[in-house]
Write an enzyme that holds these catalytic residues in place. Structure first.
Site, PDB file in Angstrom:
ATOM      1  N   LYS A  53       0.980  -1.181  -0.176  1.00  0.00           N
ATOM      2  CA  LYS A  53      -0.031  -0.038   0.000  1.00  0.00           C
ATOM      3  C   LYS A  53       1.015   1.273  -0.029  1.00  0.00           C
ATOM      4  CE  LYS A  53      -3.887  -2.525   1.724  1.00  0.00           C
ATOM      5  NZ  LYS A  53      -4.900  -2.851   3.021  1.00  0.00           N
ATOM      6  N   GLN A  97      -5.327  -1.797   8.995  1.00  0.00           N
ATOM      7  CA  GLN A  97      -5.215  -3.212   8.564  1.00  0.00           C
ATOM      8  C   GLN A  97      -5.646  -4.211   9.291  1.00  0.00           C
ATOM      9  OE1 GLN A  97      -3.509  -3.855   5.349  1.00  0.00           O
ATOM     10  NE2 GLN A  97      -4.362  -5.886   5.671  1.00  0.00           N
ATOM     11  N   ASP A 120     -11.664   2.170   2.917  1.00  0.00           N
ATOM     12  CA  ASP A 120     -11.715   0.851   2.947  1.00  0.00           C
ATOM     13  C   ASP A 120     -13.568   0.471   2.696  1.00  0.00           C
ATOM     14  OD1 ASP A 120      -9.786  -0.924   2.666  1.00  0.00           O
ATOM     15  OD2 ASP A 120      -9.477  -1.104   4.970  1.00  0.00           O
TER      16      ASP A 120
END
Ligand code: NDP
Length: 284
Positions: A53, A97, A120
């Site tokens: 990322k 995460q 997300d």
């Protein structure tokens, strides 16, 4: 007949270069998209995802911040950091995460992220927006699948779409996106009866199960489009999908693993971050 391989690596590179071009333009207006990535503990797979990322941010010209917190970090400390990032003008998007260590509630983390920075798209506000079909952010994996089917000019309208898997991050939003595009959608899971028959009905079959080679050629209609979201390791430790590669001989289009749906996921995170920056600056 062998299926056309849907090349997620090539499409990903193409989308990233268009994001970079747009970022360069935004920078001329004094706006730099910024992504904050938080990782708690040291799960090796999560560390790889976080590194990728950061790499993608650099490729797209973004500003990025990484917070690697020890596994003992308390929930309050983590929520405190998220609150700080929610208020940071340099940060357009925040990602924690998952999974987080057991003493931290995953839902509390998701709920703490400002929905406007929730790149997300896991926050209940964004989940609800996807349900009603008026959304800013789409979870990255299903968004990547839609980008791939569009690239290959596959139109779900009126087609039988079967999604195997009903997780919040893949199966459910995937089904909603296909429904919004007028597919006739069936969502399957571990309690589905006669799964092979249901799968054989599919014009578009999406596998998001997490079991290597789960979809076998006898479960696939001739000429179906087969999207393999799975990322598994076989007995030899090799990365493989949920779909038996022999399905290539039956499908009309198919995503390979690796190199299909996988590379699109992080690229869609970049796309959401760019969008967040534009939204926060009133450009959309
Ligand atoms: P989950 O484990 O959360 O969900 C798996 C789903 O598959 C569940 O809904 C489960 O049903 C269903 N399932 C399990 N066994 C069967 C069965 N025998 N028959 C029918 N359905 C079954 O996984 P995720 O959705 O998070 O991930 C799915 C796969 O996609 C994994 O391989 C993962 O690594 C990969 N992945 C890839 C990403 C990418 O970037 N390309 C991103 C995210 C995930 P039930 O609900 O009944 O338990």
């Amino acid at each position: 007949m062998s299926a056309v391989r849907m090349d997620g690596k090539a499409l990903s590179a193409k989308v990233r270069s268009s994001i970079l071009a747009e970022t360069e333009q935004l920078k001329q207006q004094g706006i730099t998209p910024g992504l904050a990535v938080i990782i708690v503990g040291n799960d090796p797979a999560s560390e790889i995802y976080v590194r990728n990322k950061e790499k993608a941010c650099a490729e797209c010209g973004f500003y990025s911040e990484k917070y690697a917190l020890p596994a003992e970090t308390s929930q309050d400390e983590l929520l405190g950091l998220i609150d700080q990032l929610n208020h940071s003008p340099q940060i357009s998007g925040i990602l924690c995460q998952l999974p987080v260590p057991d003493h931290i509630s995953e839902q509390a983390v998701i709920n703490a992220i400002d929905p406007k920075k929730d790149v997300d798209a896991f926050h209940p506000v964004n989940v609800g927006k996807i349900m009603v079909g008026n959304f800013d952010f789409v979870p990255c994996t299903p968004a990547g699948v839609m980008e791939l089917i569009d690239e290959y000019q596959i139109d779900p309208k009126g087609k039988e779409c079967v999604v195997v898997g009903r997780s919040n991050i893949v199966g459910k939003p995937m089904s909603m996106l296909l429904l919004h595009r007028h597919g006739t959608v069936t969502m399957c899971h571990s309690r589905t009866q006669h799964l092979d028959e249901v799968c054989r009905r599919a014009d578009i079959l999406v596998a998001a199960v997490g079991k290597a080679g789960f979809i076998t050629p006898d479960m696939v209609k001739d000429g179906a489009v087969v999207i393999d979201v799975g990322i598994n390791r076989n007995a030899a430790g090799k990365v493989c999908g949920d779909v038996d590669p022999a399905v290539m001989e039956k499908a009309s289009f198919m995503t390979p693993v690796p190199g299909g749906a996988g590379p699109m996921t992080i690229t869609m995170l970049m796309k959401n971050t760019l969008k967040a920056a534009k939204l926060q600056h009133g450009l959309l």
